[in-house]
Design a protein around this motif. Structure first.
Motif, PDB file in Angstrom:
ATOM      1  N   ILE A  15      61.417  46.064  51.578  1.00  0.00           N
ATOM      2  CA  ILE A  15      61.806  44.786  50.960  1.00  0.00           C
ATOM      3  C   ILE A  15      60.617  44.183  50.213  1.00  0.00           C
ATOM      4  O   ILE A  15      60.712  43.807  49.040  1.00  0.00           O
ATOM      5  CB  ILE A  15      62.325  43.798  52.035  1.00  0.00           C
ATOM      6  CG1 ILE A  15      63.626  44.309  52.638  1.00  0.00           C
ATOM      7  CG2 ILE A  15      62.539  42.408  51.434  1.00  0.00           C
ATOM      8  CD1 ILE A  15      64.138  43.487  53.806  1.00  0.00           C
ATOM      9  N   ILE A  16      59.474  44.133  50.915  1.00  0.00           N
ATOM     10  CA  ILE A  16      58.296  43.487  50.302  1.00  0.00           C
ATOM     11  C   ILE A  16      57.834  44.304  49.083  1.00  0.00           C
ATOM     12  O   ILE A  16      57.541  43.770  48.012  1.00  0.00           O
ATOM     13  CB  ILE A  16      57.160  43.332  51.345  1.00  0.00           C
ATOM     14  CG1 ILE A  16      57.627  42.386  52.446  1.00  0.00           C
ATOM     15  CG2 ILE A  16      55.875  42.802  50.714  1.00  0.00           C
ATOM     16  CD1 ILE A  16      56.744  42.329  53.681  1.00  0.00           C
ATOM     17  N   LEU A  22      59.374  45.509  41.597  1.00  0.00           N
ATOM     18  CA  LEU A  22      60.379  45.223  40.567  1.00  0.00           C
ATOM     19  C   LEU A  22      60.143  43.875  39.884  1.00  0.00           C
ATOM     20  O   LEU A  22      60.921  43.437  39.046  1.00  0.00           O
ATOM     21  CB  LEU A  22      61.786  45.253  41.178  1.00  0.00           C
ATOM     22  CG  LEU A  22      62.182  46.608  41.802  1.00  0.00           C
ATOM     23  CD1 LEU A  22      63.567  46.529  42.429  1.00  0.00           C
ATOM     24  CD2 LEU A  22      62.158  47.720  40.745  1.00  0.00           C
ATOM     25  N   GLY A  23      59.075  43.205  40.311  1.00  0.00           N
ATOM     26  CA  GLY A  23      58.676  41.956  39.646  1.00  0.00           C
ATOM     27  C   GLY A  23      59.649  40.813  39.865  1.00  0.00           C
ATOM     28  O   GLY A  23      59.774  39.919  39.028  1.00  0.00           O
ATOM     29  N   TRP A  24      60.353  40.824  41.026  1.00  0.00           N
ATOM     30  CA  TRP A  24      61.311  39.742  41.278  1.00  0.00           C
ATOM     31  C   TRP A  24      60.605  38.395  41.428  1.00  0.00           C
ATOM     32  O   TRP A  24      61.233  37.360  41.264  1.00  0.00           O
ATOM     33  CB  TRP A  24      62.148  40.055  42.524  1.00  0.00           C
ATOM     34  CG  TRP A  24      63.174  41.139  42.275  1.00  0.00           C
ATOM     35  CD1 TRP A  24      63.614  41.556  41.050  1.00  0.00           C
ATOM     36  CD2 TRP A  24      63.826  41.943  43.231  1.00  0.00           C
ATOM     37  NE1 TRP A  24      64.518  42.581  41.182  1.00  0.00           N
ATOM     38  CE2 TRP A  24      64.679  42.845  42.532  1.00  0.00           C
ATOM     39  CE3 TRP A  24      63.807  42.013  44.617  1.00  0.00           C
ATOM     40  CZ2 TRP A  24      65.477  43.782  43.166  1.00  0.00           C
ATOM     41  CZ3 TRP A  24      64.609  42.930  45.256  1.00  0.00           C
ATOM     42  CH2 TRP A  24      65.440  43.811  44.540  1.00  0.00           C
TER      43      TRP A  24
END
Ligand SMILES: Cc1cc2nc3c(=O)[nH]c(=O)nc-3n(C[C@H](O)[C@H](O)[C@H](O)COP(=O)(O)OP(=O)(O)OC[C@H]3O[C@@H](n4cnc5c(N)ncnc54)[C@H](O)[C@@H]3O)c2cc1C
Length: 711
Positions: A15-16, A22-24
């Protein structure tokens, strides 16, 4: 590591990792949200359930994995879902996420941290057991630490999951409400003028003052909770009752009376407390006699022949008591009564937060200062009770010099008395558990003083653990463990000087539930308030420094805060605390020593000046010791000073003043020091620093210039 732990760590790492890879994180900012606001609104209109669930899940994942972005998501909730639904949604999602983070921390870290920090965690867990809901509630309301840290830390404590969930949800609610409200206003900002709309400003103002308001509210709640069982009197007999007339109590009551408050000072034993009667004053008077005896022994060095003295210990002790008597009037009932203090020679017992029983009679008071001091700590050594052991309390009743004396303890009190008795003629063995005496100072100081002691005929036994006392056929022996062997030391008297325990028992603190620290001193906040805001503590009973001048320093803060705290409270300032150990040569210190500077990993520089080089020291036959100054980086800012030498305690004051008023070594160097004095050593130390920091490039240029002038 078991399989499920590996799976959990993998999921969290995924998750991290994905979040950042992905640059969320770039999407969780106001600009992005604002520019896509209408898109979000369309999604919400088209599929309200799906959008709501997606938002909820995203929120839980972000908080559960301790990722950044919860604050922005809360603002979005306000903009998209409005105040009521937004608050509901965020309140449950944030609590669920926080609980998941808490559970992960508990599952992955608790055992390991428990093993490593067992003692510390026991104390925290005790605090949580006593104060748990309130403590967590406070952390949630006033976000001193980021929430993800609270989740992770609480996970390793013993708090139950249910309790954590409920208290977190309630504690985070006001903050959530404020953020969601701000979000509802942001949703209406369409152009620049919208940014200064009154409701939006109000929302941000609310966010700004929130921690302050909640802190106030929390203090009030805590105070109400603690005072609830008691009935506050309608009026008071006194503004302030001070318990204990040692340094802390005397100065507190003096300040109270000076500002015309009605003050009672209660002392159950002797005015002046430990310092005057059994501490600083008698010990320094004894040290003076011992020093004289030592100087006479050295008189040949000054050109005298056959100088001798005969120690009359009884007379020396008479003088010690005479010194106490001469100083006594400074701390007397008469003096304080004249100053306007109502002095009561009786035992005080705190009955409730506003009532102190003095000799059985209740007196009401708005504020209380506890200044009950400390007493010698006597360790549980088997057989010690078979011998009439000495402490700093009963030592002053001696009228015969002990022939063979053991001093148990290598701290300041033990070291001062070791040398004094040895110089007066006792055969002294100093026994210390650790590998060096005076362990608060740099190792080189301990080594130097140890060598001085050995040169004076003292048996310094470091790394010796006292196991038991044996009395066989009238012969008294202390058995110590040293390098896995038992060592027996015979003695006529044994002096226990291994530390001091705060006087907190037997006068009502237990019944009130005054909080103590693990070392059994009274816990106070930075204003010196106990867990009852109108009850303060100063001096040895609270620490952290057990010195007369610190007790007096704290007394100012406690008296002013107690009497004027409703207008302004002052946080006690411990930045520049000096102390000295009155061995010969004296050891005096302020601020950091080299060991502490290295431990703290700060950028520091050491400057050293040898007092053996000082004119006055040479003339006085005192040419020994050094000054060691710790400065910050390449600047002349003083971080700490240790002085070993004749009158080191007097020399130190110049540095204490410099540190207090931010004067650097350049200022000391630029000050005229009288010639020939010991204090010149301070200027020379500053000179060493200056030479070590001289600008080499400019000096090179100057050399070239002078060469040119001569050529
Ligand atoms: C041998 C020795 C040498 C020392 N040398 C130095 C030194 O050179 N420099 C230095 O700075 N410090 C020195 N100290 C430490 C110094 O003495 C203490 O730090 C200082 O006395 C602390 O002052 P205080 O007001 O906190 O407590 P105290 O001076 O201990 O006063 C507390 C008072 O409270 C009274 N009391 C307690 N309970 C009650 C009650 N229920 N009702 C009424 N009265 C009560 C006690 O009788 C006592 O008089 C030395 C200590 C010792 C033992």
């Amino acid at each position: 590591m078991n399989k499920s732990k590996v799976i959990l760590i993998t999921i969290l790492a995924l998750i991290i990792g994905l979040f950042f890879l992905l640059g969320w994180d770039q999407y969780l900012n106001l600009d992005y949200i604002k520019s896509h606001q209408s898109e979000f609104e369309q999604h919400l209109a088209k599929s309200p359930w799906l959008t709501t669930i997606a938002f909820f899940v995203a929120y839980v994942i972000i908080t559960g994995a301790s990722l950044p972005g919860a604050a922005i998501l809360t603002l979005i909730a306000g903009a998209l879902f409005g105040l009521v639904y937004g608050t509901l949604l965020v309140s449950f999602a944030s609590t669920l996420g926080a609980t998941l983070a808490f559970l992960s921390s508990r599952y992955l870290l608790r055992d390991k941290i428990n093993q490593k920090f067992k003692q510390q965690l026991t104390t925290i867990n005790q605090g949580i057991d006593n104060e748990g809901n309130f403590y967590l509630f406070g952390l949630r309301l006033v976000p001193i630490f980021p929430f993800f840290i609270v989740n992770l830390v609480m996970g390793v404590t013993s708090i139950s999951v249910k309790r954590y969930f409920i208290v977190s949800q309630l504690g985070m609610l006001p903050g959530t409400l404020a953020f969601v409200f701000a979000g509802t206003q942001l949703g209406q900002v369409n152009d620049l003028s919208g940014l200064i709309s009154a409701p939006l400003l109000a929302a941000f103002a609310l966010l700004g003052v929130m921690p302050l308001l909640t802190k106030r509210l929390l203090d009030k709640l805590q105070a109400n909770r603690i005072y609830r069982p008691y009935q506050r009197p309608k009026s008071f007999d006194y503004n302030l009752i001070v318990i204990g007339a040692g340094a802390g109590g005397l100065v507190s009551s003096y300040i109270g009376a000076a500002v015309n408050a009605k003050v009672a000072l209660v002392e159950k034993h002797q005015m002046g407390g430990d310092c005057l009667n059994t501490g600083c004053v008698p010990s320094k008077a004894l040290i003076k006699a011992a020093k004289f005896a030592h100087e006479v022994k050295k008189s040949e060095q000054l050109g005298f022949e056959q100088s001798t003295t005969t120690v009359n210990f009884a007379k020396i002790m008479d003088r010690v008591h005479q010194v106490i008597k001469t100083i006594e009037p400074h701390d007397s009932v008469e003096r304080y009564s004249k100053l306007g203090v109502d002095v009561k020679q009786a035992t005080a017992h705190i009955v409730d937060p506003w009532t102190v029983e003095i000799d059985g009679k209740p007196f009401t008071t708005a504020q209380i200062i506890i200044a009950t001091g400390a007493r010698p700590f006597v360790p549980p050594i088997s057989g010690l009770d078979q011998v009439n052991y000495l402490t700093s309390d009963n030592l002053w009743q001696l009228s015969e010099l002990p022939q063979r004396l053991i001093v148990l303890g290598g701290g300041p009190i033990g070291s001062e008395l070791t040398q004094a008795f040895a110089r007066l003629g006792s055969q002294v063995s100093q026994v210390e558990l650790f590998d060096r005496i005076m362990p608060r100072e740099d190792p080189e100081v301990s080594e130097y003083i140890k060598q001085q002691f050995i040169d004076e005929g003292i048996d310094v036994l470091t790394n010796h653990q006292a196991l038991r006392v044996e009395v066989i056929d009238g012969c008294q022996r202390l058995i110590c463990q040293h390098q896995e062997q038992e060592v027996a030391i015979e003695f006529d008297h044994i002096l226990i000087a291994v530390g001091r325990s705060a006087n907190t028992a037997g006068f009502g603190l237990e019944q009130l539930g005054i909080t103590l620290r693990p070392n059994k001193t009274i816990a106070v906040n930075k204003y010196l308030q106990t867990n009852y805001p109108n009850i303060y503590a100063v001096g040895d009973v609270t620490g952290p420094y057990q010195f007369t001048h610190v007790a007096a320093h704290q007394a100012w803060y406690s008296a002013v805060n107690a009497l004027f705290g409703q207008f302004k409270k002052f946080a006690v300032d411990y930045r520049v605390i000096p102390w000295a150990t009155f061995v010969d040569p004296e050891v005096a210190r302020v601020g950091l020593n080299e060991t502490e500077a290295a431990e703290q990993g700060i950028d520091y520089c050491v400057t050293r000046y040898g007092i053996d080089d000082l004119d006055r020291a040479i003339a006085d036959n005192q040419a020994k010791g050094w000054i060691k100054v710790i400065t910050a980086g390449t600047t002349d800012k003083i971080l700490g000073v240790t002085i070993v030498g004749h009158n080191a305690s007097e020399l130190l004051t110049e540095y204490v003043t410099a540190m207090k008023y931010n004067l650097g070594l350049n200022k000391i160097l630029g000050t005229i020091h009288l010639y020939p004095t010991m204090s010149e050593a301070n200027k020379y130390a500053a000179g060493v620093w200056k030479r070590n920091h001289a600008p080499q490039y400019i000096l090179g240029l100057l050399k070239k210039y002078h060469n040119k002038v001569r050529s």
